[in-house]
Each structure stands twice: as C-alpha cells, then as structure tokens.
Design an enzyme around this catalytic site. Structure first.
Site, PDB file in Angstrom:
ATOM      1  N   HIS A   1       6.343 -37.300  -1.399  1.00 16.19           N
ATOM      2  CA  HIS A   1       6.098 -35.887  -1.696  1.00 16.19           C
ATOM      3  C   HIS A   1       6.032 -35.850  -3.218  1.00 16.19           C
ATOM      4  O   HIS A   1       7.054 -35.958  -3.899  1.00 16.19           O
ATOM      5  CB  HIS A   1       7.257 -35.026  -1.168  1.00 16.19           C
ATOM      6  CG  HIS A   1       7.134 -33.575  -1.523  1.00 16.19           C
ATOM      7  ND1 HIS A   1       7.141 -32.575  -0.589  1.00 16.19           N
ATOM      8  CD2 HIS A   1       6.983 -32.952  -2.709  1.00 16.19           C
ATOM      9  CE1 HIS A   1       7.005 -31.400  -1.187  1.00 16.19           C
ATOM     10  NE2 HIS A   1       6.918 -31.604  -2.486  1.00 16.19           N
TER      11      HIS A   1
ATOM     12  N   ASN B   1      14.218 -34.869   6.334  1.00 15.53           N
ATOM     13  CA  ASN B   1      15.025 -33.831   5.671  1.00 15.53           C
ATOM     14  C   ASN B   1      15.701 -32.910   6.675  1.00 15.53           C
ATOM     15  O   ASN B   1      15.605 -31.687   6.607  1.00 15.53           O
ATOM     16  CB  ASN B   1      14.178 -33.026   4.673  1.00 15.53           C
ATOM     17  CG  ASN B   1      12.968 -32.352   5.301  1.00 15.53           C
ATOM     18  OD1 ASN B   1      12.450 -32.821   6.307  1.00 15.53           O
ATOM     19  ND2 ASN B   1      12.531 -31.267   4.717  1.00 15.53           N
TER      20      ASN B   1
ATOM     21  N   HIS C   1       8.073 -31.593  10.595  1.00 16.33           N
ATOM     22  CA  HIS C   1       9.520 -31.368  10.420  1.00 16.33           C
ATOM     23  C   HIS C   1      10.001 -30.642  11.674  1.00 16.33           C
ATOM     24  O   HIS C   1       9.681 -29.475  11.865  1.00 16.33           O
ATOM     25  CB  HIS C   1       9.784 -30.484   9.201  1.00 16.33           C
ATOM     26  CG  HIS C   1       9.236 -31.022   7.912  1.00 16.33           C
ATOM     27  ND1 HIS C   1       9.986 -31.781   7.034  1.00 16.33           N
ATOM     28  CD2 HIS C   1       8.015 -30.916   7.352  1.00 16.33           C
ATOM     29  CE1 HIS C   1       9.238 -32.111   5.988  1.00 16.33           C
ATOM     30  NE2 HIS C   1       8.035 -31.595   6.148  1.00 16.33           N
TER      31      HIS C   1
ATOM     32  N   ARG D   1      13.320 -30.472  12.587  1.00 16.94           N
ATOM     33  CA  ARG D   1      14.595 -29.770  12.310  1.00 16.94           C
ATOM     34  C   ARG D   1      15.819 -30.241  13.066  1.00 16.94           C
ATOM     35  O   ARG D   1      16.877 -29.632  12.912  1.00 16.94           O
ATOM     36  CB  ARG D   1      14.451 -28.262  12.537  1.00 16.94           C
ATOM     37  CG  ARG D   1      13.288 -27.588  11.828  1.00 16.94           C
ATOM     38  CD  ARG D   1      13.367 -27.741  10.342  1.00 16.94           C
ATOM     39  NE  ARG D   1      12.408 -26.919   9.641  1.00 16.94           N
ATOM     40  CZ  ARG D   1      11.940 -27.214   8.439  1.00 16.94           C
ATOM     41  NH1 ARG D   1      12.336 -28.304   7.800  1.00 16.94           N
ATOM     42  NH2 ARG D   1      11.080 -26.423   7.851  1.00 16.94           N
TER      43      ARG D   1
ATOM     44  N   ASP E   1       2.197 -31.198   8.296  1.00 19.27           N
ATOM     45  CA  ASP E   1       3.409 -30.782   7.584  1.00 19.27           C
ATOM     46  C   ASP E   1       4.033 -29.565   8.291  1.00 19.27           C
ATOM     47  O   ASP E   1       4.539 -28.654   7.627  1.00 19.27           O
ATOM     48  CB  ASP E   1       3.100 -30.484   6.115  1.00 19.27           C
ATOM     49  CG  ASP E   1       4.356 -30.334   5.272  1.00 19.27           C
ATOM     50  OD1 ASP E   1       5.443 -30.716   5.741  1.00 19.27           O
ATOM     51  OD2 ASP E   1       4.258 -29.825   4.136  1.00 19.27           O
TER      52      ASP E   1
ATOM     53  N   HIS F   1       0.375 -34.812   1.814  1.00 18.85           N
ATOM     54  CA  HIS F   1      -0.197 -33.490   1.483  1.00 18.85           C
ATOM     55  C   HIS F   1      -0.730 -33.353   0.046  1.00 18.85           C
ATOM     56  O   HIS F   1      -0.221 -32.594  -0.756  1.00 18.85           O
ATOM     57  CB  HIS F   1       0.775 -32.343   1.794  1.00 18.85           C
ATOM     58  CG  HIS F   1       2.218 -32.542   1.415  1.00 18.85           C
ATOM     59  ND1 HIS F   1       2.622 -33.087   0.230  1.00 18.85           N
ATOM     60  CD2 HIS F   1       3.347 -32.225   2.101  1.00 18.85           C
ATOM     61  CE1 HIS F   1       3.935 -33.107   0.204  1.00 18.85           C
ATOM     62  NE2 HIS F   1       4.399 -32.601   1.307  1.00 18.85           N
TER      63      HIS F   1
END
Ligand code: DOR
Length: 435
Positions: free
Chosen positions: A176, A94, A62, A64, A301, A230
């Site tokens: 997820h 996300n 991630h 961002r 992750d 994960h």
C-alpha cells in the site's frame, strides 16, 4: 462429488472469443466442453445463452474477521463475493488482531474452512519486527506492507525497516504505497479543513508517487518480487510505463477507475478511501495503463464500514468502500459499451491475478482446469441497489448505477454456490495454494 452439466452457454475462451455449447464439471474440474453433451449428470442447469466466464479472482479484499465482524465476516464476505461472480479471494491482514504471525494465519484459515463459500487465501502483514514470520508463515499469498497508515494498526514507514524486509526473503511483497511522512505533514497543513474533499489533497498524488518510487527502487535493488496495490495516479502509471522490471506487477480498482473527486458532492464521506479517489485525468490514465498492460490486473479492495460509521463527519470517518459484488458488472457494462473487451476482462479479473500469485488451474475456462465459473446476464440492465447487497454493511458507492453482467449462477469447485439471487447451502471454498 456430483456431476454438474451446464447447457446452452456462451463460453468465453481465454482469447476472448465466445463459443456456444455445454460444459461438464466433475470432481471439481471442467471435464468437457462441447457443442452438445448428453452424459447424464446429477444436476443440469440451463445457462439460457448467457455468458459463461471463469470465476473472478479478487486479489484484494478486507473481510474483517477476526475483530470487526459487525462490518463483515468471512462468511458474509464470501457470499457477497460469489454473488459478484468472484470464486477466489485474497484477504488482507489488517484485522484485529492483525495477521502477522503463523498463529493468526492458522486462525483465519480455520475460520475460512468453516464459513467460506469461495476459495480463500491470506496475506501475512509486515511489522517492523516480524521478519521471520513474514517469510515463513504458510500458506500466504504474499507479504502486505502498509507504507502509509490506513484502517488498522499495521504500518512500516521507516526506510531501514522497509530495506530489511526487501533485502531478506523472496516472497511476493504487496505494498500500500503512500508516504506516511508527507501525509502527516499535509494533515497538519490542512487541519482546518473538515470537508472530505480535503482527503484527496492531504493524501495527494505526490504521496502515492513517492512511496511507489521507493518500493520500486528497493525491488530493483534486491530483485524482489513486488506488487503495487491499488495504483491510483497518472504519475504512478507514467513511472511504471518508463520503469517496470518484469518481476513487478500493479493493480487498479473500480473505485479509482469509476469514481473521482467530483463524486464527493453526492457521496461525501462514503467515497473516502486510501489511497483517495483522484481526478478524471487520473481515471483516464489508469484505464490507459490497463489497456496497454502497464497495470496488470484489477482488484476491488472491498473495505466495508457501516453506513453509520461512514457518516461520521470527516476527518473521523473511516476510509474504505465495499466492492466485491459490483466489480464484474461494472466491467461487463464497459464491455457492452465497447470500451473494454472480454479478453481484457478475463485477463484483468481472472487469469492475471492467478498468474501473478501462482494460483494454478484457475482463471481460464479450459478442460482439466478448476470448475470455478460464473454465468452472467448481458441483456437486462439493472440498477445497483443498497438493499440488495449481500455485504453486511448493505451499501455500495455505485447505488443507482444501471449495470449489465450480473451473475445468475456462480460455480465454485464444480458446485453451484450462487443460484438466481440465492446462496446454496453446503458449498465450501478451499484454501488456495501459491507456487
Ligand atoms: O480505504 C481503505 N480502507 N484503504 C485501506 O488501505 C484499508 C481499507 C480498510 O481496511 O478499511
């Protein structure tokens, strides 16, 4: 493109055996591997008998951008990646706005082309109503479904919405897997708990198992390519050991392998993540799952939040920990201790993700394949230090751990991107293709 000659390396073959020799890179590929290469090159680096591995492919990060660049951006995330020996990454949707449309995907690709020093690929995020987008947006490494809510706004938790996504299209779906309804019920039940250890009880093993079971049954029903992100519990490993169609893959991450609930005592909310850290018994099951092949590969992750944000008292603290620059040293330290082999590391962190996502010519050190490489020092152990992290948030849950296997050089597309602690200017990663 300049010719790069790497001399005096201990080169890890795909089968884990090691040969001593030189390696010539030209036009972004490994042109020749031989005991002594005398061809003149534009740049020659001496590997100093250090170990040369394929660049790591981190299939879950991630970074961002856009929207939360105070935590990370595609430039800082990719620099942290190459510092950790990672030469390609797959980034999650996300962000803010989330990557749920072709337009948002194009925007990320444009930003990445400007800033990334590693190769990049992006997931497209599923919502209850973007079926056409998730199947058509290009290039995407797969569709990401948050079956349980985590950082950001993405969530698909209704059975009929999940069914529609699995039933239509043939692209890889990465889940997820946490059951949102069970988490909500348990959050209510544990609402008086303000200690972070409650996080692992609220989002318990059963929550993960229920969602993984549902994803597996939908995948089986529609013969849909499924990847379980994960994996964190013994129960899920046991389920997959019994029932894993050959079109399903699963991954584990260092946080679930190297941390467990006893670490809340020292790390507090720094160790909060989704799915949460579990027990030592779950750690052992995940390692076993990796060794036996029930779990196919390793991701990080990498999910940075600032220390200030992380220190907000539970339950308002955000979930996630950075990890992209420590995963390879953590694993190589296990190799040095004799608990994993170089062949396993190569498979879990390089060729495994490449095969699962259809990334060609990466993940092995072979003549004619892409010159994405990392050269690591196995002799000198050195502690993880928050202040040395390249991630914008400048902390690691592994601060203080003494590790070997720190990259000395990382080569991206035949160019030195990381050189003895520093990023070289002018190296650009390329968009990955998925076939
Ligand atoms: O702990 C987590 N943090 N789990 C996720 O699924 C998302 C991630 C994040 O983006 O912060």
């Amino acid at each position: 493109m300049p010719k790069l000659l790497i001399r005096n390396a201990r080169i890890v073959n795909p089968d884990g055996s090691v040969i001593e020799g030189d390696l010539l890179c030209q036009n972004g590929v490994v042109e020749r591997i031989a005991p002594h290469i005398t061809t003149p090159a534009d740049e020659t680096i001496d590997a100093g008998e250090n170990l040369l591995l394929p660049g790591v492919i981190d299939p879950q990060v991630h970074f961002r951008e856009p929207g939360r660049e105070h935590k990370e951006d595609l430039g800082s995330g990719s620099r942290a990646a190459v510092k950790g020996g990672v030469t390609s990454f797959l980034e999650m949707p996300n962000t803010d706005p989330p990557t749920t449309t072709q337009h948002a995907l194009d925007d990320k690709l444009r930003r990445a082309a400007e800033k990334c020093v590693a190769h990049y690929g992006f997931f497209i995020g599923a919502t209850p109503d973007n079926l056409d987008e998730i199947n058509q947006a290009k290039p995407a490494c797969g569709i990401k479904i948050f079956m349980g809510a985590s950082t950001g706004s993405l969530l698909v938790d209704k059975a009929e919405d999940l069914e529609r996504i699995f039933a239509n299209g043939n692209r890889l779906i990465a889940v997820h897997a946490e059951d949102e309804q069970r988490i909500r019920t348990r959050r209510e039940r544990f609402k008086n708990r303000i200690d972070v250890a409650a996080h692992s009880e609220i989002r318990d093993n059963q929550s993960a198992l229920m969602a993984t079971k549902l994803a597996l049954s939908l995948s089986r029903k529609y013969r849909r390519r499924l990847h379980i992100l994960h994996l964190s519990t013994r129960e899920e490993v046991e389920l997959l050991r019994r029932d894993k169609p050959d079109w399903v893959t699963a991954e584990a991450i260092p946080n679930h392998l190297f941390l467990n609930i006893t670490d809340y005592a020292d790390l507090g909310t720094l160790a909060q993540m989704n799915p949460p850290i579990r027990s030592a018994n779950d750690n052992a099951a995940l390692w076993q799952g990796l060794h036996e092949g029930t779990i196919d590969f390793v991701a990080t992750d990498h999910a940075p939040h600032t220390l200030e944000e992380k220190r907000t008292p539970y339950p308002d603290s955000p979930a996630g920990m950075p990890g992209v620059e420590t995963s390879l040293p953590l694993m190589l330290t296990e190799a040095k201790a004799g608990r994993v082999t170089l062949a396993e590391i190569q498979k879990w962190m390089c060729s495994g993700p490449a095969e699962a996502y259809g990334i060609h010519n990466k993940g092995k050190v072979i003549e004619g394949w892409d010159a994405d490489l990392t050269i690591v020092g196995m002799k000198h152990a050195k502690p993880v230090k928050n202040e040395e992290m390249f991630t914008k948030v400048r902390w690691s849950p592994f601060h203080g751990r003494i590790l070997v296997g720190w990259p000395v050089y990382t080569v991206v597309g035949g160019q030195v991107a990381f050189d003895n602690g520093k990023i070289r200017e002018g190296v650009h990663g390329r968009p990955l293709a998925f076939n």
